[in-house]
Design an enzyme around this catalytic site. Sequence first.
Site, PDB file in Angstrom:
ATOM      1  N   LYS A 145      14.019 -56.631 -12.840  1.00 47.39           N
ATOM      2  CA  LYS A 145      14.295 -57.981 -13.307  1.00 47.39           C
ATOM      3  C   LYS A 145      13.331 -58.450 -13.929  1.00 47.39           C
ATOM      4  CE  LYS A 145      16.499 -60.673 -10.438  1.00 47.39           C
ATOM      5  NZ  LYS A 145      16.914 -61.198  -9.211  1.00 47.39           N
ATOM      6  N   GLU A 187       8.202 -62.337   1.148  1.00 47.29           N
ATOM      7  CA  GLU A 187       9.086 -61.195   0.844  1.00 47.29           C
ATOM      8  C   GLU A 187       9.150 -59.971   1.827  1.00 47.29           C
ATOM      9  OE1 GLU A 187      11.006 -62.038  -1.377  1.00 47.29           O
ATOM     10  OE2 GLU A 187       9.636 -63.196  -2.972  1.00 47.29           O
ATOM     11  N   LYS A 229      13.893 -51.946  -1.348  1.00 48.37           N
ATOM     12  CA  LYS A 229      14.187 -52.258  -2.754  1.00 48.37           C
ATOM     13  C   LYS A 229      14.748 -51.152  -3.759  1.00 48.37           C
ATOM     14  CE  LYS A 229      13.805 -55.908  -5.984  1.00 48.37           C
ATOM     15  NZ  LYS A 229      12.882 -56.558  -6.573  1.00 48.37           N
ATOM     16  N   ARG A 243      22.882 -56.555  -4.079  1.00 49.94           N
ATOM     17  CA  ARG A 243      21.397 -57.004  -4.169  1.00 49.94           C
ATOM     18  C   ARG A 243      21.091 -58.539  -3.978  1.00 49.94           C
ATOM     19  NH1 ARG A 243      18.153 -54.839  -9.422  1.00 49.94           N
ATOM     20  NH2 ARG A 243      16.529 -56.096  -9.271  1.00 49.94           N
ATOM     21  N   ASN A 247      18.190 -62.434  -1.645  1.00 51.50           N
ATOM     22  CA  ASN A 247      18.222 -63.943  -1.868  1.00 51.50           C
ATOM     23  C   ASN A 247      17.967 -64.764  -0.655  1.00 51.50           C
ATOM     24  OD1 ASN A 247      17.901 -64.184  -4.735  1.00 51.50           O
ATOM     25  ND2 ASN A 247      19.306 -65.962  -4.636  1.00 51.50           N
ATOM     26  N   HIS A 250      15.632 -67.720  -0.562  1.00 52.88           N
ATOM     27  CA  HIS A 250      15.512 -68.101  -1.874  1.00 52.88           C
ATOM     28  C   HIS A 250      16.073 -69.365  -2.260  1.00 52.88           C
ATOM     29  CE1 HIS A 250      13.149 -64.399  -1.866  1.00 52.88           C
ATOM     30  NE2 HIS A 250      12.814 -64.553  -3.310  1.00 52.88           N
ATOM     31  N   HIS A 254      13.518 -71.620  -3.655  1.00 53.64           N
ATOM     32  CA  HIS A 254      13.327 -71.945  -5.290  1.00 53.64           C
ATOM     33  C   HIS A 254      13.140 -73.317  -5.304  1.00 53.64           C
ATOM     34  CE1 HIS A 254      15.198 -67.993  -6.804  1.00 53.64           C
ATOM     35  NE2 HIS A 254      13.763 -67.849  -6.659  1.00 53.64           N
TER      36      HIS A 254
HETATM   37  N1  LIG Z   1      11.336 -59.947 -10.955  1.00 54.12           N
HETATM   38  C1  LIG Z   1      11.718 -59.871  -9.725  1.00 54.12           C
HETATM   39  O1  LIG Z   1      12.313 -59.172  -9.237  1.00 54.12           O
HETATM   40  C2  LIG Z   1      10.625 -60.897  -8.840  1.00 54.12           C
HETATM   41  C3  LIG Z   1      10.738 -60.842  -7.544  1.00 54.12           C
HETATM   42  C4  LIG Z   1      10.066 -61.757  -6.577  1.00 54.12           C
HETATM   43  C5  LIG Z   1       9.047 -62.761  -7.287  1.00 54.12           C
HETATM   44  N2  LIG Z   1       9.363 -62.585  -8.522  1.00 54.12           N
HETATM   45  C6  LIG Z   1       8.210 -63.461  -9.608  1.00 54.12           C
HETATM   46  O2  LIG Z   1       6.923 -63.086  -9.030  1.00 54.12           O
HETATM   47  C7  LIG Z   1       6.126 -64.552  -9.286  1.00 54.12           C
HETATM   48  C8  LIG Z   1       5.127 -64.476  -8.421  1.00 54.12           C
HETATM   49  O3  LIG Z   1       4.223 -63.378  -8.109  1.00 54.12           O
HETATM   50  P1  LIG Z   1       2.688 -63.467  -7.587  1.00 54.12           P
HETATM   51  O4  LIG Z   1       2.789 -63.992  -5.955  1.00 54.12           O
HETATM   52  O5  LIG Z   1       2.383 -61.954  -7.460  1.00 54.12           O
HETATM   53  O6  LIG Z   1       1.939 -64.547  -8.294  1.00 54.12           O
HETATM   54  P2  LIG Z   1       0.961 -64.370  -9.656  1.00 54.12           P
HETATM   55  O7  LIG Z   1       1.184 -63.242 -10.351  1.00 54.12           O
HETATM   56  O8  LIG Z   1       0.891 -65.594 -10.079  1.00 54.12           O
HETATM   57  O9  LIG Z   1      -0.407 -63.770  -8.621  1.00 54.12           O
HETATM   58  C9  LIG Z   1      -1.166 -64.824  -7.674  1.00 54.12           C
HETATM   59  C10 LIG Z   1      -2.192 -64.987  -8.156  1.00 54.12           C
HETATM   60  O10 LIG Z   1      -3.132 -64.039  -7.916  1.00 54.12           O
HETATM   61  C11 LIG Z   1      -4.155 -63.569  -8.931  1.00 54.12           C
HETATM   62  N3  LIG Z   1      -4.219 -62.153  -8.725  1.00 54.12           N
HETATM   63  C12 LIG Z   1      -3.393 -61.188  -8.785  1.00 54.12           C
HETATM   64  N4  LIG Z   1      -3.777 -60.066  -8.569  1.00 54.12           N
HETATM   65  C13 LIG Z   1      -4.814 -60.123  -7.707  1.00 54.12           C
HETATM   66  C14 LIG Z   1      -6.069 -59.526  -7.222  1.00 54.12           C
HETATM   67  N5  LIG Z   1      -5.591 -58.023  -7.037  1.00 54.12           N
HETATM   68  N6  LIG Z   1      -7.185 -59.873  -6.719  1.00 54.12           N
HETATM   69  C15 LIG Z   1      -7.290 -61.286  -7.125  1.00 54.12           C
HETATM   70  N7  LIG Z   1      -6.745 -61.941  -7.671  1.00 54.12           N
HETATM   71  C16 LIG Z   1      -5.360 -61.563  -8.022  1.00 54.12           C
HETATM   72  C17 LIG Z   1      -3.428 -63.879 -10.084  1.00 54.12           C
HETATM   73  O11 LIG Z   1      -4.202 -64.219 -11.129  1.00 54.12           O
HETATM   74  C18 LIG Z   1      -2.828 -65.357  -9.639  1.00 54.12           C
HETATM   75  O12 LIG Z   1      -3.827 -66.349  -9.662  1.00 54.12           O
HETATM   76  C19 LIG Z   1       6.952 -65.568  -9.514  1.00 54.12           C
HETATM   77  O13 LIG Z   1       7.242 -65.954 -10.934  1.00 54.12           O
HETATM   78  C20 LIG Z   1       8.331 -64.850  -9.049  1.00 54.12           C
HETATM   79  O14 LIG Z   1       9.646 -65.611  -9.678  1.00 54.12           O
HETATM   80  C21 LIG Z   1       9.764 -61.645  -9.666  1.00 54.12           C
HETATM   81 ZN   LIG Z   2      11.118 -63.638  -4.142  1.00 51.92          ZN
END
Ligand SMILES: NC(=O)c1ccc[n+]([C@@H]2O[C@H](COP(=O)([O-])OP(=O)(O)OC[C@H]3O[C@@H](n4cnc5c(N)ncnc54)[C@H](O)[C@@H]3O)[C@@H](O)[C@H]2O)c1
Ligand SMILES: [Zn+2]
Length: 368
Positions: A145, A187, A229, A243, A247, A250, A254
Amino acid sequence: MIHRQIDVALGERSYPIYVGSGMTASLAPTCRQHGIPDRVVVLTDKNVAPLYLAPLLKNLRHFEFDVTSFSLPPGERQKSLQWASKVFTWMLEAGVGRKSAVIALGGGVIGDLAGFVAATYQRGVPLIQVPTTLLAQVDSSIGGKVAVNHPLGKNMIGAFHQPKFVWSDMECLRTLPAREIVSGLGEVIKYGVILDAGLFDDLETNLDRVLALEVDAVLRVQTRCAELKADLTSRDEKESGMRIVLNYGHTVGHALEAAGNYRVLNHGEAVLLGMIAESSIALALGMISQDVHDRIVGLIRRVPLRFRANTLDLTKVIKLMSHDKKSIGGKKRFVLPTRVGDVQVTEGVERSLIRSSLLSTFKLYTSG
Ligand SMILES: NC(=O)c1ccc[n+]([C@@H]2O[C@H](COP(=O)([O-])OP(=O)(O)OC[C@H]3O[C@@H](n4cnc5c(N)ncnc54)[C@H](O)[C@@H]3O)[C@@H](O)[C@H]2O)c1
Ligand SMILES: [Zn+2]
């Protein structure tokens, strides 16, 4: 070292998830093994780039990949059509053609955005997910996704675009701010509640070891989440059926994220609170016993989430929930627990019950 390989079975779109610790040196050979084109574009953000970009580029160049990179500012706000467009422009100007691949190096924001870019750039190029946050490693990098946000809703513009493989190196977690570990645990706990009582038990016993990033505890949890997953993705690639269980937490989550303009709570934090609220709904509807509710809330409360209820407007949260894209014909759909390890989709939850569940959740976070 690669600790485990988990396969997502999707016919010709099948792919492996490699989970391990300290695996950078093997990335380029793995790209070769998967027939990734020579021209590679790495998309990352400005927090991740100084930590992990140089060794990755060096490794790819050593194996004769023609690789360039683009770093975006960090944060959810960059998951937009505007930023996707900037990346497209940069790729076109750099002469990136159809025979190229995109590597998403970063958290879920980069994974979703780079995935969206890979899905649409010249009608689609191969994608490799290199998740660097716990949330991205256990969830967003797996399943295909990909999306950007629209001012009217999160993830509203997107596609399904499966990666060629997922490269999940737990060593990346050591540089992650504590808040992001908390977020990923949202998660992780979700998987336990919706699908796997064994994982939930493991977390009850070993949460502190996971929080301390002890290698075996983290790898075990990561592997289990990736397996769950992968299995769900294999059985329901386009999220037309089961799937939906992902949610849980969520529907409320959200709305919580959006109510704070994505600044008060990040995604996983909002999911932690959303799971408490939705568990309260299940309790009120008689779907779970007080015991089960207490276990769910008990585990979530052990996660060091920094949140003060007075920073969010409850009425706004409820209003936003009517825009949730998972609602059908205006009816909100909730994924609610029936026990630890099982959930059920439920419609027609009264607004007053949503409100009281949010209130009781917020009450747990009124001080501290
Ligand atoms: N596609 C999907 O199935 C799915 C599922 C769940 C969430 N998401 C999406 O994921 C996003 C959230 O992802 P996230 O929580 O990873 O947030 P993010 O990508 O914003 O990362 C969080 C923070 O950590 C920093 N960072 C990343 N890796 C690092 C590392 N190894 N060391 C230090 N800093 C690091 C990033 O720069 C950021 O500031 C949301 O947009 C959500 O909608 C998508
Ligand atoms: Zn999620």
